[in-house]
Scaffold this active site. Structure first.
Site, mmCIF file in Angstrom:
data_model
loop_
_atom_site.group_PDB
_atom_site.id
_atom_site.type_symbol
_atom_site.label_atom_id
_atom_site.label_comp_id
_atom_site.label_asym_id
_atom_site.label_seq_id
_atom_site.Cartn_x
_atom_site.Cartn_y
_atom_site.Cartn_z
ATOM 1 N N SER A 150 -12.883 -16.546 -6.007
ATOM 2 C CA SER A 150 -11.502 -16.071 -6.139
ATOM 3 C C SER A 150 -10.527 -17.249 -5.937
ATOM 4 O O SER A 150 -10.674 -18.286 -6.596
ATOM 5 C CB SER A 150 -11.255 -14.940 -5.139
ATOM 6 O OG SER A 150 -10.113 -14.194 -5.492
ATOM 7 N N ARG A 223 -2.560 -4.349 1.580
ATOM 8 C CA ARG A 223 -3.998 -4.515 1.722
ATOM 9 C C ARG A 223 -4.768 -3.360 1.059
ATOM 10 O O ARG A 223 -5.785 -3.562 0.425
ATOM 11 C CB ARG A 223 -4.354 -4.598 3.201
ATOM 12 C CG ARG A 223 -5.830 -4.756 3.501
ATOM 13 C CD ARG A 223 -6.387 -6.048 2.989
ATOM 14 N NE ARG A 223 -7.711 -6.325 3.525
ATOM 15 C CZ ARG A 223 -8.454 -7.349 3.140
ATOM 16 N NH1 ARG A 223 -8.020 -8.199 2.227
ATOM 17 N NH2 ARG A 223 -9.634 -7.559 3.662
ATOM 18 N N ASP A 316 -15.973 -6.910 -12.294
ATOM 19 C CA ASP A 316 -14.777 -7.459 -11.630
ATOM 20 C C ASP A 316 -13.575 -7.242 -12.537
ATOM 21 O O ASP A 316 -13.563 -7.693 -13.675
ATOM 22 C CB ASP A 316 -14.999 -8.958 -11.374
ATOM 23 C CG ASP A 316 -13.838 -9.622 -10.641
ATOM 24 O OD1 ASP A 316 -12.808 -8.962 -10.412
ATOM 25 O OD2 ASP A 316 -13.976 -10.808 -10.295
ATOM 26 N N HIS A 349 -14.917 -7.315 -7.892
ATOM 27 C CA HIS A 349 -14.519 -8.642 -7.419
ATOM 28 C C HIS A 349 -15.209 -8.997 -6.107
ATOM 29 O O HIS A 349 -15.581 -10.154 -5.881
ATOM 30 C CB HIS A 349 -12.999 -8.656 -7.248
ATOM 31 C CG HIS A 349 -12.422 -10.008 -6.977
ATOM 32 N ND1 HIS A 349 -12.538 -11.047 -7.877
ATOM 33 C CD2 HIS A 349 -11.720 -10.509 -5.922
ATOM 34 C CE1 HIS A 349 -11.919 -12.125 -7.389
ATOM 35 N NE2 HIS A 349 -11.426 -11.821 -6.209
ATOM 36 N N ASP A 350 -15.369 -8.023 -5.234
ATOM 37 C CA ASP A 350 -16.001 -8.255 -3.935
ATOM 38 C C ASP A 350 -17.433 -8.769 -4.043
ATOM 39 O O ASP A 350 -17.982 -9.242 -3.040
ATOM 40 C CB ASP A 350 -16.008 -6.948 -3.118
ATOM 41 C CG ASP A 350 -14.823 -6.881 -2.167
ATOM 42 O OD1 ASP A 350 -14.043 -7.856 -2.120
ATOM 43 O OD2 ASP A 350 -14.678 -5.861 -1.473
#
Lengths: 370, 370
Positions: A150, A223, A316, A349-350
């Site tokens: 990222s 968040r 992602d 994405h994680d």
């Protein structure tokens, strides 16, 4: 990894201030960092880990008394892809962060108060300037490799653009060389949530004479929203589906579905470890990042002979594979030796934080190749 | 359409209260609605338009003195797919809304204050109950067609499930029969932004003795976030790309990129026309919607002989084509006559509001077929 701990280095001082790419100067910069493994005799085995938006220096091992390992512990350690029996791994907290490195919540020596919004705006290039200073501090001239996911990948790319001779191998994972309007839009709304929170007090919430507790709601909202973009639709469906958090539905507007409980928890634990001003500064940095806007960028990498591994994950959608393909296209067209892999993973994405066979094997093979 | 205006009907009264599916009663329900075209002698030409989350009764034409047409003016009018030379088109504001129909910001006759969070929770079924009451009020027994996009499509589907004999043709556009965890997650964060805003005052912001101006920041944040999901990544890229709003970049954390200016504007104009409590109630309704959970649902539709047109847009990621395919699969498996079309459009979920040739031709053909 066993027990690890964070070091602190004063890398810039009034005599040797940090000159930022935007023109401002910081007269005092401390950097928190960790290292794992041993530096060899000719200092040729260093791997530099660049963290993402909300990461920190504690990438691996356990801090004394804690049972929670560092954020990338699954990839760093003896026998792991970043094999600490072989390599000396370095991970610093980013400039502008809030986990030991100078940032907007640090005390401005000129005023004796927290910088707040007087902290200068940053660019990815400034992170790399500080990374280079840390390397010099550690007596290392050249990296065996730089790696990051990222926003970490953006730093790796920028580093290769600026001083490719210093980076033998560059691993750029789930990153982007240029955010899309949608990427910017999500970050913009997150920042608005923070700045419109009355607790933000125009960025002065850290001042002792401003009686607010900080933009806690805004930061939690930011968040939570970000977490939706870190997981794929499929990942969220597999993890939570339409399950209720309790045996029976509660109705009402509070937490009822399991996915709501997950987001609520993510928003709330984040408040204990992250500062809202750092969130503003570090997200904004990404919006402006566009290294290939400089037509000489790729040429310099090619001349410096940095070799690249670029990776993406098929689900992602924070930085989808098109972002990685764009990086690869630019590098390959410019004659840079580049490998590209899209990894299959349901976790969006994680995924770059997870222990996925195919992913880890690819990183290990690239790093282990002569 | 020329000049149009909104009517008001008192559909439920203390003698004839609205019984909600959750068990609560509303002793007084007023409904705002508009009609276009003329009802024919045997009341067989009525088309009912169900609006989406933030729509209202003003679907077509211009209100006296306004230059802004109704929200679906491009599809309703003489010679348009909902041809007012042929059909009598009805569009009411939803129960729970804030545009003339009774909702949480209405005065609770029992207390003389705004309902606020004492307004009962709603289900899609309750919208349909009120729609049927409006039909009866207008002296119409059976609809030529019911049509709606997004949450409007959910109402059409629910109507066909409950009283299919009343709905000859059902047009369900860019809708869902069951939200995913990701869908719920976005709505949950939007609601949290509203409820955590100190201006929300636990839902009492409309009370005269509560001195707050309402959750304006939270509602703007909710709307901005929703707008990202209404447009596709491609649509945002085409519309805004990475352009700055002004000739030069301003830097800082405020509006700099054009996409930021767009979201800022969308968030701000929304405050003038929408109530935060309605936003809570109407988004929550969708989370629980799951009509095919009832194994008899499709059987009833098939027996009632409602014919369906289900449509999606290929870049819609709010309710992507999988949502429509699920509806189609359920209907077809149950023997319901169903047409399905996925329309190519770069504009994401918002496409259902736009004048797109292929889309409008498909609707016109379905409605015009004998």
């Amino acid at each position: 990894m066993g027990t690890t701990h964070t070091h602190q280095a004063e890398l810039f001082t009034p005599d040797n201030p940090l000159r930022l790419s935007g023109g401002a100067e910081l007269a005092q910069v401390e950097v928190a960092y960790e290292t794992y493994g041993e530096l060899n005799h000719d200092a040729s085995n260093a791997i530099f880990v660049c963290h993402a938006l909300t990461g920190d220096a504690h990438a691996a091992g356990f801090h004394e008394g804690s049972s929670k390992p560092g954020w990338w512990d699954n990839i760093i350690g003896p026998g792991r892809p970043l094999d600490t029996d072989r390599w000396f791994v370095i991970c610093p907290n980013l400039l502008g962060g809030c986990r030991g490195t100078t940032g907007p919540s640090s005390i401005n020596p000129a005023t004796g108060r927290a910088y707040g919004v007087d902290f200068p705006l940053l660019q990815i290039s400034d992170f790399v300037t500080v990374h280079r200073a840390l390397l010099a501090h550690l007596g290392i001239e050249k990296l065996y490799a730089a790696i990051g996911g990222s926003m970490g990948g953006m730093q790796v790319l920028q580093w290769a653009v600026e001083t490719p001779e210093q980076v033998e191998r560059a691993v750029v994972i789930a990153a982007s060389s240029r955010l899309t309007a949608q990427n910017i839009a999500f970050s913009a709304v997150a920042r608005q949530a923070i700045m419109r929170d009355p607790g933000f007090a125009e960025g002065r919430y850290l001042d002792e004479d401003v009686d607010v507790e900080g933009p806690r709601s805004g930061l939690a909202i930011a968040r939570m929203m970000a977490h939706i973009t870190y997981l794929s639709e499929q990942g969220l469906a597999e993890k939570f589906g339409r399950r209720f958090q309790n045996e029976q539905s509660l109705g009402g507007f509070g937490v009822d579905f399991a996915v709501e409980s997950y987001l609520d928890h993510q928003g709330s634990v984040f408040l204990d470890r992250f500062d809202a001003l750092s969130y503003l500064y570090l997200t904004r940095v990404m919006d402006y990042f566009d290294p290939f806007d400089d037509p000489e960028a790729v040429k310099r990498i090619a001349e410096g002979a940095t070799r690249f591994l670029v990776m993406s994950f098929d689900t992602d959608w924070r930085f989808n594979t098109n972002h990685s393909r764009r990086i690869v296209r630019q590098l390959v067209d410019g004659g840079v030796q580049t490998s590209f892999r899209e990894i299959t993973s349901p976790w969006g994405h994680d995924s770059f934080l997870l222990e996925l066979d195919d992913y880890h094997r690819t990183v290990a093979a690239f790093l282990g190749a002569p």
